[in-house]
Design an enzyme around this catalytic site. Sequence first.
Site, mmCIF file in Angstrom:
data_model
loop_
_atom_site.group_PDB
_atom_site.id
_atom_site.type_symbol
_atom_site.label_atom_id
_atom_site.label_comp_id
_atom_site.label_asym_id
_atom_site.label_seq_id
_atom_site.Cartn_x
_atom_site.Cartn_y
_atom_site.Cartn_z
ATOM 1 N N GLY A 1 0.918 -1.241 -0.029
ATOM 2 C CA GLY A 1 0.080 -0.047 0.028
ATOM 3 C C GLY A 1 1.033 1.259 -0.009
ATOM 4 N N ALA A 2 1.841 1.375 -0.614
ATOM 5 C CA ALA A 2 2.893 2.312 -0.568
ATOM 6 C C ALA A 2 2.797 3.486 -1.534
ATOM 7 C CB ALA A 2 4.335 1.782 -0.684
ATOM 8 N N GLY B 1 -0.363 8.238 1.034
ATOM 9 C CA GLY B 1 -0.744 8.072 2.254
ATOM 10 C C GLY B 1 0.452 7.846 3.302
ATOM 11 N N ILE B 2 0.362 7.028 4.296
ATOM 12 C CA ILE B 2 1.468 6.630 5.348
ATOM 13 C C ILE B 2 2.583 5.739 4.744
ATOM 14 C CG2 ILE B 2 1.684 5.395 7.323
ATOM 15 C CD1 ILE B 2 -0.842 6.355 8.430
ATOM 16 N N ASP C 1 -1.839 -7.160 -5.431
ATOM 17 C CA ASP C 1 -3.026 -7.183 -4.488
ATOM 18 C C ASP C 1 -2.542 -8.151 -3.406
ATOM 19 O OD1 ASP C 1 -5.414 -7.905 -3.267
ATOM 20 O OD2 ASP C 1 -6.569 -7.956 -5.307
ATOM 21 N N TYR D 1 -14.454 -4.074 11.182
ATOM 22 C CA TYR D 1 -13.292 -3.465 11.159
ATOM 23 C C TYR D 1 -12.202 -3.625 12.386
ATOM 24 C CZ TYR D 1 -9.813 0.270 10.280
ATOM 25 O OH TYR D 1 -8.543 1.008 10.234
ATOM 26 N N LYS E 1 -8.544 -5.209 12.238
ATOM 27 C CA LYS E 1 -7.316 -4.619 12.668
ATOM 28 C C LYS E 1 -6.693 -5.322 13.865
ATOM 29 C CE LYS E 1 -5.928 -1.557 11.057
ATOM 30 N NZ LYS E 1 -5.108 -1.415 9.783
#
Length: 285
Positions: A21-22, A25-26, A78, A172, A176
Site C-alpha cells: 500500500g505504498a 498516504g502513510i 493485490d 473493522y 485490525k
Amino acid sequence: MNDTQTANSGALEGKTVFITGASRGIGRAIALKCAHDGANIVIAAKSAEPHPKLPGTIFSVAEEVEAAGGKALPLQVDVRDEEQVRAALEKAAQTFGGIDAVVNNAGAISLTSVEATPPKRYDLMQDINSRAVYLTAHLALPYLREAANPHILSLSPPINLQPKWLGPFAPYALSKFGMTILSMGMAEEFREAGIAVNTLWPQTIVATAAIEFAVGGRELFEQSRKPPVMADAAYEVLSSDARALTGQQLIDEAVLKQAGVTDFRGYAHNPDNADKLAIDLFLDE
C-alpha cells in the site's frame, strides 16, 4: 531533531524494505523516509494507474524514492492474491539480493456495524487487513531469515476490547485487532530466529484518504497530523535492533519521544491546531 532526521539516520542504507500500500498516504511517507537513508524500496500496491480523486501510483512514488536517494522497485500487487505476493517478494529478493523488512500498510476500512456491513466489504477488510499480515509474513519468512536485522511491522492498533470500540464497527475492529494478534504471535514464533515483529498505530488521526473518504471528511484534517509522523516512527522501529525490540504494540508519538523528539507541531496538518488534535480509533487517551 525534527521530522526528517532522527538519531538513527543512515541505519537503513542498502537495506530492502517491502511496503504494501505504498502508493500514497502513510505507506508513501514510510517509503520516502527510508529512501532518504539510501534504502531499497519495494512499492507493492494496486495503484498502477492515476485515480481521479486519489493522487499517487506505484510509479510516481518510485520516482520520488529515487529522487530522495533510494532505489525503487514498483510492483503492482493485490495483497489478497497469494501468487502476486509470492512473485513480488521473489522479484524484490532477486533485484536487491534479499529482503530486510516488511511493512504491512495496505488497508481497507468501513466503520459500519455487523448489520450495516455487506459480506463483500467484510471479506475485503479481513483479507486486506489481517489475512495479508499472515500471507506476507508466511511468504517473506525465508528471505527474512537470511537478513541481518529483519523486521515485520504492521500498522494496527493495540488490543482494546472496550464495547465503545466493538459495538459500532466490530467487522473493522476484528480485522485490525487480527493484525495485532497475529503480530504478537509471530513475535514469539520468530523470536529465536531474531526476526522482530511489532505493530504501530498513530496517537492522533493522520490526514489520509481513509480519513477523507471513509471516516469523517476532509474537515477532520484540521485535527490531524500528517503521514510523516508515522513514517518517522516506523523508521525508528525498522532501524532498531530486531532482537531488542519485538512483540510490542507501539504508538507513534511514544516511539518518537523515546527517540528524542520533543516538538510535534511540525507534524500537525494545521500547526495552529497542534494542541487540538483528535485521538485515533481504539485509543482511550
